[in-house]
Design an enzyme around this catalytic site. Structure first.
Site, mmCIF file in Angstrom:
data_model
loop_
_atom_site.group_PDB
_atom_site.id
_atom_site.type_symbol
_atom_site.label_atom_id
_atom_site.label_comp_id
_atom_site.label_asym_id
_atom_site.label_seq_id
_atom_site.Cartn_x
_atom_site.Cartn_y
_atom_site.Cartn_z
ATOM 1 N N ASP A 21 0.422 -1.613 0.061
ATOM 2 C CA ASP A 21 -0.131 -0.132 0.028
ATOM 3 C C ASP A 21 0.737 1.129 -0.121
ATOM 4 O O ASP A 21 2.114 1.356 1.192
ATOM 5 C CB ASP A 21 -0.729 -0.212 1.586
ATOM 6 C CG ASP A 21 -1.964 -0.526 1.572
ATOM 7 O OD1 ASP A 21 -2.067 -1.931 0.122
ATOM 8 O OD2 ASP A 21 -3.065 -1.358 1.967
ATOM 9 N N ASP B 169 -16.282 -4.344 -2.060
ATOM 10 C CA ASP B 169 -15.151 -4.186 -1.091
ATOM 11 C C ASP B 169 -16.516 -4.282 0.285
ATOM 12 O O ASP B 169 -17.672 -3.582 -0.835
ATOM 13 C CB ASP B 169 -14.820 -2.798 -0.671
ATOM 14 C CG ASP B 169 -13.722 -3.305 -1.444
ATOM 15 O OD1 ASP B 169 -12.560 -4.009 -1.445
ATOM 16 O OD2 ASP B 169 -13.590 -2.012 -2.388
#
Length: 238
Positions: free
Chosen positions: A9, A128
């Site tokens: 990330d 998600d």
């Protein structure tokens, strides 16, 4: 082939881990993303999962050069703030194998379907999940779709899915097994699982129910899981 995939990330040029995707809750930080990627590949990673968090929060890609370098090392899937098909095509030019679409997959279904037909096998739809509903816009909004309902809008095309349970993302607390099994078994296309994976048994479970792979972040960076052990599950019979 089942894959165990490390997450990288990116935020402000660094590798970070965030608790449940919250911008101000950083649980890990490393200053050299290229070195981090290289380490995972040297240990055996075949695929890397790169998320441009700065892009996700700001709505545009922020780490092009880093992504291009990482794409030279391994198969790479990239997401975060990709709300424009030209940006996705730019990522393909940089050497990225798959681009992950989240918000667009909910808001611009027909356009993404056309894009997926053009770029067969290179579109990954992010599912998600927050309390059983789909979250969008950097996980800040929840819509009235279940994960399976969203996936079914694309399951007739040559795409893959990334199912992330936000409720356990970044907590290193284990996975919600029934929900994972339901999503994986409801769909024809490959489903990769992320969020909360914190043990070898979590990885084995995902493989056993038919997932195409797992994406692991916090458990690796906090050393709760050793990648050398996790990657062995790729070759195990479960």
């Amino acid at each position: 082939m089942f894959r165990v995939i490390p997450a990288i990330d990116l935020k402000d040029g660094k590798v970070v881990r965030l608790r449940q995707g919250k911008e101000d809750e950083v649980t890990f930080e490393a200053t050299n993303p290229i070195e981090v990627a290289k380490q995972w590949v040297e240990i055996g990673a075949k695929v890397l999962h790169v998320i441009d968090l700065s892009g996700a929060f700001q709505g545009r890609l922020r780490h092009e050069e880093i992504i291009a370098e990482i794409a030279k090392m391994a198969e790479v899937q990239v997401g975060g703030g990709i709300r424009d098909f030209r940006v996705a095509e730019r990522l393909f030019e940089l050497g990225v194998d798959r681009v992950i679409f989240g918000t667009i997959a909910v808001e611009r279904v027909e356009e993404l379907r056309e894009f997926a037909k053009k770029w067969k096998g290179r579109v990954m739809v992010a599912i998600d999940s927050k309390k059983g509903r789909v979250a969008v816009k950097g996980w800040k909004e929840v819509v009235e779709l279940t994960p399976v309902q969203l996936a079914e809008l694309y399951d007739d095309l040559d795409v893959s899915f990334l199912y992330t349970n936000i409720d356990v993302e970044g907590l290193v607390s284990g996975i919600e097994r029934e929900r994972i099994e339901e999503v994986v078994k409801s769909l024809r296309n490959p489903v990769y699982v992320a969020g909360g994976i914190s043990s070898i048994e979590d990885i084995r479970f995902a493989k056993r129910v038919g997932a195409a792979g797992v994406v692991i972040g916090s458990a690796l960076y906090t050393k709760k899981l050793k990648f050398e052990e996790a990657i062995k599950v790729e070759y195990e019979k479960v």
